[in-house]
Scaffold this motif. Structure first.
Motif, PDB file in Angstrom:
ATOM      1  N   LEU A 202      55.854  31.006 -78.227  1.00 24.90           N
ATOM      2  CA  LEU A 202      55.205  32.321 -78.356  1.00 24.90           C
ATOM      3  C   LEU A 202      55.846  33.348 -77.424  1.00 24.90           C
ATOM      4  CD1 LEU A 202      51.417  31.456 -78.841  1.00 24.90           C
ATOM      5  CD2 LEU A 202      53.242  31.629 -80.540  1.00 24.90           C
TER       6      LEU A 202
ATOM      7  N   PRO B  12      50.774  35.304 -87.329  1.00 22.94           N
ATOM      8  CA  PRO B  12      51.927  35.199 -88.232  1.00 22.94           C
ATOM      9  C   PRO B  12      51.938  36.392 -89.189  1.00 22.94           C
ATOM     10  CG  PRO B  12      50.681  33.121 -88.180  1.00 22.94           C
ATOM     11  CD  PRO B  12      49.841  34.155 -87.476  1.00 22.94           C
TER      12      PRO B  12
ATOM     13  N   GLY C  62      49.460  25.195 -88.346  1.00 23.82           N
ATOM     14  CA  GLY C  62      48.035  25.265 -88.666  1.00 23.82           C
ATOM     15  C   GLY C  62      47.633  24.457 -89.886  1.00 23.82           C
ATOM     16  N   THR C  63      48.567  23.697 -90.434  1.00 27.34           N
ATOM     17  CA  THR C  63      48.295  22.886 -91.633  1.00 27.34           C
ATOM     18  C   THR C  63      48.598  21.417 -91.338  1.00 27.34           C
ATOM     19  OG1 THR C  63      50.535  23.324 -92.388  1.00 27.34           O
ATOM     20  CG2 THR C  63      48.808  24.765 -93.243  1.00 27.34           C
TER      21      THR C  63
ATOM     22  N   HIS D 141      54.551  25.091 -76.906  1.00 27.02           N
ATOM     23  CA  HIS D 141      53.898  26.111 -77.738  1.00 27.02           C
ATOM     24  C   HIS D 141      53.924  27.478 -77.042  1.00 27.02           C
ATOM     25  CE1 HIS D 141      50.210  28.063 -79.556  1.00 27.02           C
ATOM     26  NE2 HIS D 141      50.880  27.729 -80.631  1.00 27.02           N
TER      27      HIS D 141
ATOM     28  N   LYS E 113      43.461  28.095 -84.623  1.00 24.20           N
ATOM     29  CA  LYS E 113      44.008  26.812 -85.095  1.00 24.20           C
ATOM     30  C   LYS E 113      44.757  26.988 -86.422  1.00 24.20           C
ATOM     31  CE  LYS E 113      42.494  22.055 -86.039  1.00 24.20           C
ATOM     32  NZ  LYS E 113      43.320  21.366 -85.053  1.00 24.20           N
ATOM     33  N   LEU E 114      44.242  27.828 -87.279  1.00 22.48           N
ATOM     34  CA  LEU E 114      44.890  28.049 -88.577  1.00 22.48           C
ATOM     35  C   LEU E 114      46.141  28.918 -88.464  1.00 22.48           C
ATOM     36  CD1 LEU E 114      41.658  28.488 -90.671  1.00 22.48           C
ATOM     37  CD2 LEU E 114      43.480  26.862 -91.237  1.00 22.48           C
ATOM     38  N   MET E 115      46.168  29.799 -87.472  1.00 27.59           N
ATOM     39  CA  MET E 115      47.306  30.712 -87.323  1.00 27.59           C
ATOM     40  C   MET E 115      48.439  30.098 -86.498  1.00 27.59           C
ATOM     41  SD  MET E 115      46.567  33.476 -89.049  1.00 27.59           S
ATOM     42  CE  MET E 115      45.795  32.348 -90.236  1.00 27.59           C
ATOM     43  N   GLY E 116      48.089  29.309 -85.475  1.00 29.12           N
ATOM     44  CA  GLY E 116      49.123  28.729 -84.615  1.00 29.12           C
ATOM     45  C   GLY E 116      49.637  29.670 -83.544  1.00 29.12           C
ATOM     46  N   THR E 117      49.011  30.829 -83.406  1.00 32.25           N
ATOM     47  CA  THR E 117      49.433  31.831 -82.412  1.00 32.25           C
ATOM     48  C   THR E 117      48.251  32.174 -81.507  1.00 32.25           C
ATOM     49  OG1 THR E 117      48.873  33.561 -83.989  1.00 32.25           O
ATOM     50  CG2 THR E 117      51.181  32.860 -83.924  1.00 32.25           C
ATOM     51  N   SER E 118      48.485  33.090 -80.555  1.00 30.42           N
ATOM     52  CA  SER E 118      47.408  33.430 -79.599  1.00 30.42           C
ATOM     53  C   SER E 118      46.341  34.310 -80.234  1.00 30.42           C
ATOM     54  CB  SER E 118      47.997  34.149 -78.388  1.00 30.42           C
ATOM     55  OG  SER E 118      48.339  35.496 -78.727  1.00 30.42           O
TER      56      SER E 118
ATOM     57  N   LEU F 203      41.701  23.483 -95.574  1.00 33.83           N
ATOM     58  CA  LEU F 203      42.883  22.861 -96.181  1.00 33.83           C
ATOM     59  C   LEU F 203      42.545  22.220 -97.525  1.00 33.83           C
ATOM     60  CD1 LEU F 203      44.807  21.316 -93.144  1.00 33.83           C
ATOM     61  CD2 LEU F 203      44.899  23.626 -94.081  1.00 33.83           C
TER      62      LEU F 203
ATOM     63  N   SER G  41      47.008  26.440-103.651  1.00 34.75           N
ATOM     64  CA  SER G  41      45.874  27.359-103.505  1.00 34.75           C
ATOM     65  C   SER G  41      45.941  28.489-104.522  1.00 34.75           C
ATOM     66  CB  SER G  41      45.877  27.969-102.099  1.00 34.75           C
ATOM     67  OG  SER G  41      46.891  28.954-101.981  1.00 34.75           O
TER      68      SER G  41
ATOM     69  N   HIS H 259      38.275  23.321 -90.399  1.00 37.56           N
ATOM     70  CA  HIS H 259      39.720  23.320 -90.656  1.00 37.56           C
ATOM     71  C   HIS H 259      40.056  22.428 -91.851  1.00 37.56           C
ATOM     72  CE1 HIS H 259      43.995  22.109 -89.648  1.00 37.56           C
ATOM     73  NE2 HIS H 259      44.076  23.414 -89.601  1.00 37.56           N
TER      74      HIS H 259
ATOM     75  N   ARG I  61      58.136  33.043 -88.004  1.00 39.31           N
ATOM     76  CA  ARG I  61      58.023  33.813 -86.764  1.00 39.31           C
ATOM     77  C   ARG I  61      56.634  33.574 -86.189  1.00 39.31           C
ATOM     78  NH1 ARG I  61      61.877  37.879 -86.485  1.00 39.31           N
ATOM     79  NH2 ARG I  61      63.302  37.804 -88.271  1.00 39.31           N
ATOM     80  N   ARG I  62      56.586  33.246 -84.934  1.00 39.17           N
ATOM     81  CA  ARG I  62      55.306  33.032 -84.260  1.00 39.17           C
ATOM     82  C   ARG I  62      55.394  33.686 -82.888  1.00 39.17           C
ATOM     83  NH1 ARG I  62      54.172  31.887 -88.713  1.00 39.17           N
ATOM     84  NH2 ARG I  62      53.127  30.070 -89.576  1.00 39.17           N
TER      85      ARG I  62
ATOM     86  N   ASP J  56      52.872  20.524 -97.179  1.00 38.13           N
ATOM     87  CA  ASP J  56      51.696  21.319 -96.780  1.00 38.13           C
ATOM     88  C   ASP J  56      51.989  22.179 -95.553  1.00 38.13           C
ATOM     89  OD1 ASP J  56      49.163  22.363 -96.671  1.00 38.13           O
ATOM     90  OD2 ASP J  56      48.312  20.638 -95.609  1.00 38.13           O
TER      91      ASP J  56
ATOM     92  N   LYS K 194      50.856  22.246 -84.754  1.00 36.15           N
ATOM     93  CA  LYS K 194      50.118  23.268 -84.001  1.00 36.15           C
ATOM     94  C   LYS K 194      50.593  24.675 -84.358  1.00 36.15           C
ATOM     95  CE  LYS K 194      48.846  24.420 -79.220  1.00 36.15           C
ATOM     96  NZ  LYS K 194      47.382  24.278 -79.338  1.00 36.15           N
ATOM     97  N   LEU K 195      51.883  24.823 -84.563  1.00 34.12           N
ATOM     98  CA  LEU K 195      52.419  26.144 -84.896  1.00 34.12           C
ATOM     99  C   LEU K 195      52.136  26.529 -86.351  1.00 34.12           C
ATOM    100  CD1 LEU K 195      55.742  25.825 -82.934  1.00 34.12           C
ATOM    101  CD2 LEU K 195      54.141  27.729 -82.660  1.00 34.12           C
TER     102      LEU K 195
ATOM    103  N   ARG L 139      42.409  29.668 -99.026  1.00 39.07           N
ATOM    104  CA  ARG L 139      42.849  31.027 -98.747  1.00 39.07           C
ATOM    105  C   ARG L 139      41.951  31.674 -97.699  1.00 39.07           C
ATOM    106  NH1 ARG L 139      43.245  33.477-104.580  1.00 39.07           N
ATOM    107  NH2 ARG L 139      41.825  31.749-105.039  1.00 39.07           N
TER     108      ARG L 139
ATOM    109  N   ARG M  50      47.461  31.833 -96.897  1.00 37.67           N
ATOM    110  CA  ARG M  50      47.212  30.604 -97.635  1.00 37.67           C
ATOM    111  C   ARG M  50      47.509  29.434 -96.700  1.00 37.67           C
ATOM    112  NH1 ARG M  50      47.177  31.503-103.192  1.00 37.67           N
ATOM    113  NH2 ARG M  50      47.409  33.719-103.659  1.00 37.67           N
ATOM    114  N   ARG M  51      46.603  28.506 -96.615  1.00 35.98           N
ATOM    115  CA  ARG M  51      46.797  27.320 -95.786  1.00 35.98           C
ATOM    116  C   ARG M  51      46.276  26.123 -96.584  1.00 35.98           C
ATOM    117  NH1 ARG M  51      49.451  30.473 -93.490  1.00 35.98           N
ATOM    118  NH2 ARG M  51      49.566  31.036 -91.299  1.00 35.98           N
ATOM    119  N   GLY M  52      47.178  25.189 -96.936  1.00 38.43           N
ATOM    120  CA  GLY M  52      46.780  24.056 -97.759  1.00 38.43           C
ATOM    121  C   GLY M  52      46.291  24.546 -99.107  1.00 38.43           C
TER     122      GLY M  52
END
Lengths: 239, 239, 239, 239
Positions: free
Chosen positions: A88, C158, A110-111, A84, C107-112, C88, B132, C84, A182-183, A156, A107-108, C187, C182-184
């Motif tokens: 990044l 993202p 988030g779903t 991960h 966790k939802l974004m997957g980035t720092s 979803l 969604s 989380h 892109r992450r 999903d 993990k990347l 929103r 949008r995740r799952g």
């Protein structure tokens, strides 16, 4: 450019059908056609120490290709964290087929990365929906696979940054089959086909897409952004 | 909220099959189920003066629904310019089926809007790929239409801002069937189904999607942005 | 519709400046203006049992608003998992300001989710870059805040599904300040302003944006998609 | 790869300040640094026959760079149609600065492309908001230009497919300064800087971005999609 192809490599040990299709493993088959493109390619598998993904290997990897299915849970969390972090930092990542449920992809994204599926020798057509995309270079209007596992919507995932392929299955389903993300400094490509009991990675067009994707997600050469406390602009008059 | 349903209304005059399915015209059928939702709905057709789209009508229209097919070229450029201006001002626009080739849709998209097609009673499934999304409210996993005209990729549109539906056709094709776009202050929804020789607009789920879309693309209440020469910020110390 | 406003509520206990601006806590201030819109609003804070986010509270929450800063690490992982899962499933989520570093947002974004920052009373302008967006309803061309903490790019998120606001800071930085995802089935809206030592949540336009966003991310009423093994379409002839 | 740099080339003839900065014209300056990258570069200007864009030139052009300002209306509609067609066929297009109001950009975008502006020697910073993007290769966290014309939001364009740069101006504005779009088989990059009275195209980082963009929008090598009537899939059993 250095590519590492990671494979769970379990089906190949257990199932003679798979071993017969991929005598060098799925990783071996993928590494082979990427090497034929002139790329420097290493492989790594689950049962190696650190799953073959030591710090040294990861630090030198520009693009990581990932195939997993049965044993996602056996991938150590520390290794997932390192992969991960490397994405990044800019390492490209290509997730194949059942890798949709890998720890690193979830993990990347988030779903849940869940989907519908069916193992029933469905005919599949992967239609190109973005003809301007470099990942579709050299590909006709669609790639046809005579038999594949079906993956169906709803898939999903976050809406892809770019949608390159949409699959049709004869059993009545569609699927977003080629998706870029892109992450951080890194780019990711998810590519659907590749159930282990079919010779999908011997298909020339599938190989072409994966080769194109390796180029597309390869790292961009620039300094990382900095984060944290930031000084205000000096007035021109103060310079 | 005021909705105007625009229809070319030519097939209904020429083809008894169509007249039989839509005795009040396609516009009449759509207006009818929208009125049943409590909306104020007017209609306009090609052969009316100004195609029924006078300045007064357009100025009072919050959402314009558009169905055309045979006679896109007969729509006057001045009317297209006015509709375009109204969309950029915030009027919602819903383009149905063969409206993909209308002057107004091509002007807003900037592309050819071309596609593959087949009139062969194909079975269609419109899969929800964004659960969604308000446009999918009340819809199950997919809408199934027993017979429809096929539209297939590549559909030459810009990548949608939001992709809500992807169609499967039994003849082997897929299609991005429900697409949203934002242009200026306005929002647009393209929705694929509705070939004139099938009773598609009598389908309850198709009606639900169009009703949902009318709400989704309805104008946002705010001042327009200003353009042109702009003064610099005053220093706090100068205030 | 039921809204729950979650707040870390620590600055308010420690820092008289913050307590003075927000005598009912940041959560109290936000709950107050949302209630004035006619919404049913509850609050929850870190030091309550389960951080105030019991299963019962979460199950009944349509939209969760989140403010945290000092104590992201004290939020229990089990609670993060539950939030989380609820997103979803369709619960709306609004992440405010320093919540960019919350466990749930990362966790939802997957980035720092990292960024640049400066506490120096910077003047901020939040420019509307999407005038068609319902979250900008009632807002002028920009919202101006005389003093705020600066957040600057690169913001490691993202690419937003929709970008509504971009901030200008007098010290030389820009920031993507209003972002939807949008995740799952759910929103998400990230909204930048709201450093605890400024009266930002008393600003009428900031309040308007948060109210608009509560409506925008509220759940869509439909059945969840199903996942797993899926039967093929029956042939029409077999029906 | 063959690049054509198109320039209106009027300011250079009228304004000694511009002629002094760009003695070979803006087109000459851009062609010069692209040639230094090893590219084959031609130029074309408004007052040449067919504006220098004959069928032969266009057919051989892989990437077209466009600078215009005073005389957008003098560009012949037939030439605009041809350039539009070539972009949909796959030719890359880079629109610079005041080209936002060119006929070709407006036609491809479908919007007014209007914006705020100010000629007041504003300091500009173009912040990289997508560090993974090849167009940002070799660029630091931002490009700083000591003096430029200000362009401010709202910029009336469709939401970019990818947003690479966001500008900060000392007078209080922000601007989406580096935007990619896909249209048909072609890719487009809009890049903001380059007012004629500043030496912006002599800036090494601005040159780097334009070089990167030429590579990014260069055509993908594949057959065009077909459109029109399409046969259904043959049953496997029928093959």
């Amino acid at each position: 450019m250095k590519v590492t192809v990671w494979n769970e490599n379990r089906h190949e040990q257990k199932n003679p059908v798979v071993a017969d299709i991929y005598p060098e493993g799925i990783h071996g088959a993928i590494a082979s056609f990427l090497r034929a493109e002139g790329l420097e390619v290493g492989t790594a598998t689950l049962d190696e120490e650190n799953h073959g993904l030591t710090d040294e290997v990861l630090d030198q990897t520009d693009v990581l290709v990932w195939w997993g299915h049965l044993a996602h849970d056996e991938v150590a969390d520390e290794v997932v964290e390192k992969v991960h972090k490397r994405v990044l930092q800019g390492m490209g990542l290509i997730i194949l087929h059942s890798g949709h449920f890998s720890k690193i992809f979830k993990k990347l994204m988030g779903t849940s990365c869940d989907l519908k599926w069916r193992e029933a020798d469905d005919r599949e057509r992967l239609w190109v929906v973005d003809p301007s995309h470099p990942i579709a270079e050299g590909i006709g209007q669609y790639i046809e696979l005579q038999k594949e596992e079906m993956y169906g919507e709803h898939f999903d995932i976050p809406a892809p940054d770019e949608l390159v392929f949409v699959s049709w299955f004869e059993g009545g389903e569609v699927f977003r089959s080629g998706c870029t993300y892109r992450r951080g400094n890194g780019r990711i490509f998810y590519f659907r086909p590749g159930h282990e009991t079919y010779p999908t990675y011997h298909n020339k067009e599938v190989q072409q897409v994966i080769s194109n994707a390796v180029n597309y997600v390869s790292p961009v050469n620039r300094d990382y952004p900095t984060y944290g406390n930031h000084k205000p602009i000096e007035k021109i008059s103060e310079k």
